[in-house]
Design an enzyme around this catalytic site. Structure first.
Site, PDB file in Angstrom:
ATOM      1  N   LYS A  30      -6.163 -37.620  27.234  1.00 17.91           N
ATOM      2  CA  LYS A  30      -4.970 -37.027  26.705  1.00 17.91           C
ATOM      3  C   LYS A  30      -4.502 -38.008  25.526  1.00 17.91           C
ATOM      4  O   LYS A  30      -4.260 -39.221  25.804  1.00 17.91           O
ATOM      5  CB  LYS A  30      -3.811 -36.780  27.838  1.00 17.91           C
ATOM      6  CG  LYS A  30      -3.974 -35.707  28.726  1.00 17.91           C
ATOM      7  CD  LYS A  30      -2.898 -35.365  29.767  1.00 17.91           C
ATOM      8  CE  LYS A  30      -3.239 -34.716  30.725  1.00 17.91           C
ATOM      9  NZ  LYS A  30      -2.304 -34.836  31.747  1.00 17.91           N
ATOM     10  N   ASP A  51     -12.029 -41.261  29.384  1.00 14.48           N
ATOM     11  CA  ASP A  51     -10.420 -40.938  29.520  1.00 14.48           C
ATOM     12  C   ASP A  51      -9.429 -41.981  28.868  1.00 14.48           C
ATOM     13  O   ASP A  51      -9.775 -43.035  28.427  1.00 14.48           O
ATOM     14  CB  ASP A  51      -9.891 -40.831  30.963  1.00 14.48           C
ATOM     15  CG  ASP A  51     -10.362 -39.625  31.609  1.00 14.48           C
ATOM     16  OD1 ASP A  51     -10.825 -38.665  30.801  1.00 14.48           O
ATOM     17  OD2 ASP A  51     -10.259 -39.530  32.817  1.00 14.48           O
ATOM     18  N   MET A  78       1.978 -41.122  39.212  1.00 15.90           N
ATOM     19  CA  MET A  78       2.317 -39.901  38.227  1.00 15.90           C
ATOM     20  C   MET A  78       3.719 -39.569  38.880  1.00 15.90           C
ATOM     21  O   MET A  78       3.875 -38.333  39.144  1.00 15.90           O
ATOM     22  CB  MET A  78       1.436 -38.899  38.418  1.00 15.90           C
ATOM     23  CG  MET A  78       0.037 -39.539  37.796  1.00 15.90           C
ATOM     24  SD  MET A  78      -1.391 -37.799  38.064  1.00 15.90           S
ATOM     25  CE  MET A  78      -1.902 -38.350  39.574  1.00 15.90           C
TER      26      MET A  78
HETATM   27  C1  LIG Z   1      -4.748 -39.521  36.890  1.00 13.86           C
HETATM   28  S1  LIG Z   1      -4.057 -40.831  37.846  1.00 13.86           S
HETATM   29  C2  LIG Z   1      -5.496 -41.609  37.963  1.00 13.86           C
HETATM   30  C3  LIG Z   1      -5.669 -42.941  38.895  1.00 13.86           C
HETATM   31  C4  LIG Z   1      -7.043 -43.572  39.225  1.00 13.86           C
HETATM   32  N1  LIG Z   1      -8.146 -42.596  39.251  1.00 13.86           N
HETATM   33  C5  LIG Z   1      -6.885 -44.644  39.720  1.00 13.86           C
HETATM   34  O1  LIG Z   1      -7.679 -44.877  40.828  1.00 13.86           O
HETATM   35  O2  LIG Z   1      -6.330 -45.829  39.492  1.00 13.86           O
HETATM   36  C6  LIG Z   1      -3.212 -41.672  36.681  1.00 13.86           C
HETATM   37  C7  LIG Z   1      -2.016 -42.357  37.383  1.00 13.86           C
HETATM   38  O3  LIG Z   1      -2.464 -43.587  37.794  1.00 13.86           O
HETATM   39  C8  LIG Z   1      -1.399 -44.548  37.480  1.00 13.86           C
HETATM   40  N2  LIG Z   1      -2.145 -45.674  36.913  1.00 13.86           N
HETATM   41  C9  LIG Z   1      -3.516 -45.673  36.389  1.00 13.86           C
HETATM   42  N3  LIG Z   1      -3.574 -46.922  35.716  1.00 13.86           N
HETATM   43  C10 LIG Z   1      -2.444 -47.647  35.778  1.00 13.86           C
HETATM   44  C11 LIG Z   1      -2.000 -48.904  35.475  1.00 13.86           C
HETATM   45  N4  LIG Z   1      -2.764 -49.778  34.779  1.00 13.86           N
HETATM   46  N5  LIG Z   1      -0.643 -49.267  35.810  1.00 13.86           N
HETATM   47  C12 LIG Z   1       0.146 -48.447  36.347  1.00 13.86           C
HETATM   48  N6  LIG Z   1      -0.123 -47.200  36.568  1.00 13.86           N
HETATM   49  C13 LIG Z   1      -1.474 -46.754  36.597  1.00 13.86           C
HETATM   50  C14 LIG Z   1      -0.492 -43.916  36.897  1.00 13.86           C
HETATM   51  O4  LIG Z   1       0.687 -43.567  38.002  1.00 13.86           O
HETATM   52  C15 LIG Z   1      -0.870 -42.724  36.025  1.00 13.86           C
HETATM   53  O5  LIG Z   1       0.019 -41.769  35.997  1.00 13.86           O
END
Ligand SMILES: C[S@@+](CC[C@H](N)C(=O)[O-])C[C@H]1O[C@@H](n2cnc3c(N)ncnc32)[C@H](O)[C@@H]1O
Length: 255
Positions: free
Chosen positions: A58, A37, A171
């Site tokens: 994406k 991803d 998100m």
């Molecule tokens: C589809 S979700 C996936 C979350 C992922 N499975 C996890 O456990 O971290 C994606 C969202 O996670 C958050 N996110 C993921 N990585 C991030 C990072 N390094 N810094 C800030 N937000 C993050 C954001 O809100 C992003 O839009």
């Protein structure tokens, strides 16, 4: 009877390439196909030396693959007898669709496995010295999506705003005004908030304020996706820790 292929969902961690598990690295080393991803740190792909690498995330908000196509690709490759790894940001069971993909593959008789990852929901605040629980500040925490399948704000945020828990929203950047409104309705305009963008990476940015000042903080710091919103008294710990450290340094200099 299973065919010889296998499907394993692997959590890549929050961004910093060192924050994957040893088990995750071993899974990549043994991979024959890796579907990855956009939020995955590309440095991790170097562990998958013998694998076909397929980007299914994406780009600029545009999906290269729809979820149905990803599911079909997983099944196609695994039924060819391949060891297929699905590398996802954070932990694949936290808003990661890892469970859905495993169910789909299992329905074709494919052996499935899951390697947990370090979720951004905990690791990103932690990397900025924000604990999600702290004695005297928060006894529990909620991890909520700002945007549901139907693109609306999760109703759980209104419930969480009524509690004393730390509220971690993923998100949620496009729904900030609504989120602020819900906390204001609970007389929580002074509640501390931190927004951390691209946490644990070189591009990391942070803005800290309160529910009342959040809009201004986001504008000034130009914060955007992907970001984590942390709402709660625990956000103060970051400052408290830094004050203790500065006090110690001053005392050391004058001693
Ligand atoms: C589809 S979700 C996936 C979350 C992922 N499975 C996890 O456990 O971290 C994606 C969202 O996670 C958050 N996110 C993921 N990585 C991030 C990072 N390094 N810094 C800030 N937000 C993050 C954001 O809100 C992003 O839009």
């Amino acid at each position: 009877m299973y065919n010889s292929g296998k499907f394993t969902v692997v959590g890549a961690g929050p961004g910093d390439a060192e924050l994957i598990t040893i088990k995750g690295v071993r899974a990549l080393q043994a991979a024959e196909v890796v579907l990855y991803d956009a939020l995955v740190n590309k440095e991790l792909l170097c562990f998958a030396k013998n694998a076909e690498l397929i980007f299914v995330g994406k780009r600029k908000g545009c999906c290269t693959y729809q979820q149905d196509q990803i599911n079909e690709l997983i099944v196609l490759k695994a039924l060819q007898g391949k060891n297929v790894i699905r590398l996802k940001g954070g932990d694949a069971f936290v808003f990661g669709r890892g469970a859905e993909e495993m169910e789909y593959a299992a329905s074709f008789g494919i052996a499935v496995a899951m390697v947990p990852g370090i979720s951004s929901s905990l690791a990103v605040p932690a990397s900025q010295n924000i604990p999600v629980t702290k004695r005297g500040s928060a006894e529990s925490f909620w991890v909520i999506t700002g945007t549901t399948k139907s693109h609306t704000l999760s109703k759980d945020i209104a419930l969480a705003a009524k509690s004393n828990a730390t509220v971690v929203i993923l998100m949620g950047m496009s729904k900030l005004a609504e989120i602020v409104g819900l906390f204001k309705e609970q007389d929580k305009a002074d509640m501390p908030v931190a927004i951390i963008q691209e946490g644990t990476t070189e591009r990391e940015k942070i803005g800290v304020g309160t529910i009342a000042t959040l809009g201004e903080v986001v504008r000034k710091k130009q914060l955007t996706n992907p970001a984590i919103i942390v709402i709660g008294e625990v956000v103060r710990h970051r400052n408290q820790l830094s004050n203790i450290q500065q006090k110690y340094q001053r005392a050391k200099v004058t001693a």
